[in-house]
Design a protein around this motif. Structure first.
Motif, PDB file in Angstrom:
ATOM      1  N   ARG A  17      -9.067 -47.777 -32.440  1.00  0.00           N
ATOM      2  CA  ARG A  17      -8.716 -47.385 -33.800  1.00  0.00           C
ATOM      3  C   ARG A  17      -7.746 -46.197 -33.765  1.00  0.00           C
ATOM      4  NH1 ARG A  17     -12.285 -48.957 -37.803  1.00  0.00           N
ATOM      5  NH2 ARG A  17     -12.139 -46.910 -38.826  1.00  0.00           N
ATOM      6  N   LEU A  18      -6.665 -46.304 -34.545  1.00  0.00           N
ATOM      7  CA  LEU A  18      -5.630 -45.274 -34.552  1.00  0.00           C
ATOM      8  C   LEU A  18      -5.161 -45.000 -35.973  1.00  0.00           C
ATOM      9  CD1 LEU A  18      -3.353 -46.629 -31.660  1.00  0.00           C
ATOM     10  CD2 LEU A  18      -5.001 -44.752 -31.473  1.00  0.00           C
ATOM     11  N   THR A  19      -4.620 -43.807 -36.207  1.00  0.00           N
ATOM     12  CA  THR A  19      -3.928 -43.533 -37.464  1.00  0.00           C
ATOM     13  C   THR A  19      -2.538 -44.164 -37.396  1.00  0.00           C
ATOM     14  OG1 THR A  19      -2.947 -41.478 -36.659  1.00  0.00           O
ATOM     15  CG2 THR A  19      -5.135 -41.323 -37.698  1.00  0.00           C
ATOM     16  N   PHE A  20      -1.887 -44.252 -38.537  1.00  0.00           N
ATOM     17  CA  PHE A  20      -0.516 -44.760 -38.545  1.00  0.00           C
ATOM     18  C   PHE A  20       0.377 -43.891 -37.654  1.00  0.00           C
ATOM     19  CE2 PHE A  20      -1.459 -47.368 -42.292  1.00  0.00           C
ATOM     20  CZ  PHE A  20      -0.635 -48.459 -42.064  1.00  0.00           C
ATOM     21  N   HIS A  21       0.225 -42.588 -37.766  1.00  0.00           N
ATOM     22  CA  HIS A  21       1.070 -41.676 -36.998  1.00  0.00           C
ATOM     23  C   HIS A  21       0.865 -41.880 -35.493  1.00  0.00           C
ATOM     24  CE1 HIS A  21       3.247 -38.016 -35.898  1.00  0.00           C
ATOM     25  NE2 HIS A  21       2.264 -37.822 -35.033  1.00  0.00           N
ATOM     26  N   ASP A  22      -0.387 -41.930 -35.063  1.00  0.00           N
ATOM     27  CA  ASP A  22      -0.656 -42.090 -33.631  1.00  0.00           C
ATOM     28  C   ASP A  22      -0.150 -43.435 -33.114  1.00  0.00           C
ATOM     29  OD1 ASP A  22      -1.817 -39.609 -33.584  1.00  0.00           O
ATOM     30  OD2 ASP A  22      -3.880 -40.358 -33.736  1.00  0.00           O
ATOM     31  N   PHE A  23      -0.273 -44.469 -33.948  1.00  0.00           N
ATOM     32  CA  PHE A  23       0.210 -45.790 -33.538  1.00  0.00           C
ATOM     33  C   PHE A  23       1.735 -45.774 -33.413  1.00  0.00           C
ATOM     34  CE2 PHE A  23       0.704 -50.514 -34.670  1.00  0.00           C
ATOM     35  CZ  PHE A  23       0.457 -50.910 -33.354  1.00  0.00           C
ATOM     36  N   SER A  24       2.416 -45.175 -34.398  1.00  0.00           N
ATOM     37  CA  SER A  24       3.871 -45.071 -34.331  1.00  0.00           C
ATOM     38  C   SER A  24       4.301 -44.257 -33.114  1.00  0.00           C
ATOM     39  CB  SER A  24       4.420 -44.428 -35.613  1.00  0.00           C
ATOM     40  OG  SER A  24       4.166 -45.241 -36.738  1.00  0.00           O
ATOM     41  N   GLN A  25       3.549 -43.183 -32.833  1.00  0.00           N
ATOM     42  CA  GLN A  25       3.887 -42.328 -31.704  1.00  0.00           C
ATOM     43  C   GLN A  25       3.804 -43.084 -30.379  1.00  0.00           C
ATOM     44  OE1 GLN A  25       4.853 -38.744 -31.616  1.00  0.00           O
ATOM     45  NE2 GLN A  25       5.490 -39.751 -29.717  1.00  0.00           N
ATOM     46  N   VAL A  26       2.738 -43.839 -30.190  1.00  0.00           N
ATOM     47  CA  VAL A  26       2.579 -44.559 -28.925  1.00  0.00           C
ATOM     48  C   VAL A  26       3.626 -45.670 -28.794  1.00  0.00           C
ATOM     49  CG1 VAL A  26       0.915 -46.310 -29.690  1.00  0.00           C
ATOM     50  CG2 VAL A  26       0.859 -45.482 -27.332  1.00  0.00           C
ATOM     51  N   LEU A  27       4.060 -46.230 -29.919  1.00  0.00           N
ATOM     52  CA  LEU A  27       5.119 -47.243 -29.868  1.00  0.00           C
ATOM     53  C   LEU A  27       6.444 -46.628 -29.429  1.00  0.00           C
ATOM     54  CD1 LEU A  27       4.379 -49.396 -33.067  1.00  0.00           C
ATOM     55  CD2 LEU A  27       3.829 -49.937 -30.689  1.00  0.00           C
ATOM     56  N   THR A  28       6.748 -45.438 -29.938  1.00  0.00           N
ATOM     57  CA  THR A  28       7.974 -44.763 -29.495  1.00  0.00           C
ATOM     58  C   THR A  28       7.860 -44.329 -28.038  1.00  0.00           C
ATOM     59  OG1 THR A  28       7.201 -42.620 -30.327  1.00  0.00           O
ATOM     60  CG2 THR A  28       8.511 -43.968 -31.824  1.00  0.00           C
ATOM     61  N   ASP A  29       6.650 -43.956 -27.606  1.00  0.00           N
ATOM     62  CA  ASP A  29       6.453 -43.546 -26.212  1.00  0.00           C
ATOM     63  C   ASP A  29       6.759 -44.682 -25.239  1.00  0.00           C
ATOM     64  OD1 ASP A  29       5.692 -41.035 -27.054  1.00  0.00           O
ATOM     65  OD2 ASP A  29       3.540 -41.395 -26.851  1.00  0.00           O
ATOM     66  N   VAL A  30       6.462 -45.907 -25.652  1.00  0.00           N
ATOM     67  CA  VAL A  30       6.683 -47.051 -24.760  1.00  0.00           C
ATOM     68  C   VAL A  30       8.129 -47.550 -24.836  1.00  0.00           C
ATOM     69  CG1 VAL A  30       6.145 -48.987 -26.285  1.00  0.00           C
ATOM     70  CG2 VAL A  30       5.475 -49.099 -23.884  1.00  0.00           C
ATOM     71  N   GLY A  31       8.905 -47.039 -25.829  1.00  0.00           N
ATOM     72  CA  GLY A  31      10.313 -47.399 -25.913  1.00  0.00           C
ATOM     73  C   GLY A  31      10.675 -48.367 -27.016  1.00  0.00           C
ATOM     74  N   VAL A  32       9.775 -48.607 -27.980  1.00  0.00           N
ATOM     75  CA  VAL A  32      10.062 -49.505 -29.104  1.00  0.00           C
ATOM     76  C   VAL A  32      11.190 -48.920 -29.944  1.00  0.00           C
ATOM     77  CG1 VAL A  32       9.147 -50.368 -31.288  1.00  0.00           C
ATOM     78  CG2 VAL A  32       7.795 -50.572 -29.190  1.00  0.00           C
ATOM     79  N   SER A  33      12.174 -49.749 -30.278  1.00  0.00           N
ATOM     80  CA  SER A  33      13.306 -49.267 -31.078  1.00  0.00           C
ATOM     81  C   SER A  33      13.067 -49.425 -32.573  1.00  0.00           C
ATOM     82  CB  SER A  33      14.584 -50.003 -30.684  1.00  0.00           C
ATOM     83  OG  SER A  33      14.410 -51.409 -30.759  1.00  0.00           O
ATOM     84  N   ASN A  34      12.441 -50.535 -32.991  1.00  0.00           N
ATOM     85  CA  ASN A  34      12.121 -50.767 -34.402  1.00  0.00           C
ATOM     86  C   ASN A  34      10.764 -51.453 -34.490  1.00  0.00           C
ATOM     87  OD1 ASN A  34      14.762 -50.019 -35.842  1.00  0.00           O
ATOM     88  ND2 ASN A  34      15.478 -51.489 -34.318  1.00  0.00           N
ATOM     89  N   ALA A  35      10.015 -51.097 -35.541  1.00  0.00           N
ATOM     90  CA  ALA A  35       8.685 -51.701 -35.700  1.00  0.00           C
ATOM     91  C   ALA A  35       8.241 -51.633 -37.148  1.00  0.00           C
ATOM     92  CB  ALA A  35       7.667 -50.996 -34.802  1.00  0.00           C
ATOM     93  N   ILE A  36       7.575 -52.694 -37.583  1.00  0.00           N
ATOM     94  CA  ILE A  36       6.905 -52.683 -38.886  1.00  0.00           C
ATOM     95  C   ILE A  36       5.449 -53.067 -38.668  1.00  0.00           C
ATOM     96  CG2 ILE A  36       9.013 -53.251 -40.152  1.00  0.00           C
ATOM     97  CD1 ILE A  36       7.865 -56.116 -40.471  1.00  0.00           C
TER      98      ILE A  36
END
Length: 288
Positions: A231-250
């Motif tokens: 379970r994650l907050t929106f912010h933490d989920f967005s953060q981990v996506l940027t950490d892995v190198g995701v360029s765009n996400a919805i």
């Protein structure tokens, strides 16, 4: 007394033309050899000319035969035989910044949007995930939703969007985008969701609670569905996506919303659960 007239005395000996005779004999012996060498060289040159001329003619003949044959590209062969590579999902489990994620990447599959739980019985599906949220008051789909060029729902409550036009998936963030009109004009697909990442940067969202999160992401030029393992907050989920190198996400519908994939070996993996089949507007992004 010297003999001025060239005469010789009785006690003198003169050897006449001995050197001349020897020279003539040597020349007479060398002449046939020289002639034989010259003739041999001329013969060799003639044979070489004939040989290489025949090779050039043969090469031209072969070239003409090859050029007369039709050229068929790999695409033409595939279409002629109606052969298509099998569709499947590449499932990759990883840990990023201490958070477990499952990346589900469709391969050789065609994406569409569909409405209704009936699609869950389709055995040809290799990846399926709930797409847009459903309103709690009237059960309608939240935001603009287009299926095969038909407008099912209209609204811009969320800035994130996904368009599917001619089989190409685009994930982005915009309050107004020409992709919506293109989906309508080209029998395409379109839906809206919360934006998570744009251009590799986090997008903040109002909901602050924690939940199992799901997203549609663009990573290294490929589209994947990502499911968090905790379970994650929106912010933490967005953060981990940027950490892995995701360029765009919805965002995709989170919590216990349904996701299923089938890998290359035919094994099926399910996340969440099926919703009540009486809910008419349950909708999915599907790859076959």
């Amino acid at each position: 007394m010297s003999n001025l007239h060239g005469d010789i005395n009785d006690d003198e000996i003169r050897i006449i033309s001995s050197g001349k005779v020897k020279t003539e004999k040597k020349k007479s012996k060398l002449l046939p050899v020289i002639l034989w060498v010259v003739v041999s060289m001329l013969l060799i040159v003639f044979l070489c000319i004939v040989f290489f001329s025949s090779i050039e003619i043969e090469d031209e003949r072969l070239y003409e035969e090859v050029m007369e044959q039709p050229i068929i590209s790999a695409t033409s062969v595939e279409n002629t035989n109606n052969v298509k590579s099998p569709a499947f999902t590449i499932k990759t489990d990883t840990i990023v910044s201490g958070i477990g994620l499952s990346f589900l990447t469709p391969n050789n599959a065609t994406p569409v949007l569909e409405i209704g739980n009936e699609v869950l019985d389709d055995s040809s599906i290799v990846l399926i995930a709930q797409a847009a949220d459903i309103r709690g008051d009237n059960g309608g789909i939240v935001g603009s939703f287009v299926v095969k060029g038909e407008l099912v729902s209209k609204g811009e409550a969320k800035a994130g969007f996904c368009s599917i036009i001619n089989g190409d998936v685009t994930v982005g963030v915009a309050d107004a985008t020409p992709m919506f009109e293109q989906a309508l004009m080209s029998n395409g697909y379109f839906f809206r969701q919360y934006p998570l990442v744009v251009g590799g940067q986090i997008v903040e969202n109002k909901p602050k609670g924690k939940s199992i999160r799901k997203a549609l992401v663009e990573l290294n030029g490929k589209i994947s569905v990502v499911v968090s393992r905790e379970r994650l907050t929106f912010h933490d989920f967005s953060q981990v996506l940027t950490d892995v190198g995701v360029s765009n996400a919805i965002y995709l519908v989170g919590g216990d919303a349904y996701v299923r994939c089938v890998d290359a070996g035919g094994s099926s993996f399910t996340f969440g659960r099926e919703w009540d089949k009486e809910i008419d507007n349950v909708n999915f992004i599907v790859w076959r």
